[in-house]
Design a protein around this motif. Structure first.
Motif: not given
Length: 125
Positions: A90-116
């Motif tokens: 589940n963590v891995g799925i969240w990380v990959t989805k969040e990375a996709d959201m950043i790539s698409l310009g829908k997020s800039d949550n690098f801090e969340g990825l760094i934390d996890i």
């Protein structure tokens, strides 16, 4: 071979069964090194911004790393407890989805990825 390619090769060239042949500490060390590299890339990406080359490199590496980790977690030979495997998947799925959201310009949550990634890395002691 670049440092990134070397880190990729050391992380990705082994199947889970092959990693199990090593002592558990060596396996955890390799995983920790791969996550350390992800953290370095994500930190640089956060500093340079979502549209930077560093961001593209970091997000690609993080997606690839977590896909390998998820693949290993679903492998029947993985003897981690089922609840832990499910949580990590589940963590891995969240990380990959969040990375996709950043790539698409829908997020800039690098801090969340760094934390996890940091939490998971620290748990590999």
């Amino acid at each position: 071979m670049s440092a990134d390619q070397g880190a990729n090769k050391s992380m990705y060239q082994f199947s889970y069964a092959e990693v199990l042949e090593d002592d558990p500490q060596s396996s955890r060390n390799r995983e920790r090194e791969a996550l350390d590299h992800a953290l370095e890339l994500l930190t640089a990406a956060k500093q340079k911004g979502r549209t930077s080359r560093e961001s593209i490199e970091a997000l690609h590496y993080v997606r690839k790393l977590w896909m390998v980790l998820i693949e290993d977690l679903v492998n029947p030979e993985n003897d981690l407890p089922d609840v832990l495997k499910a949580d990590l998947i589940n963590v891995g799925i969240w990380v990959t989805k969040e990375a996709d959201m950043i790539s698409l310009g829908k997020s800039d949550n690098f801090e969340g990825l760094i934390d996890i990634c940091g939490i998971i890395r620290d748990g590999l002691k």
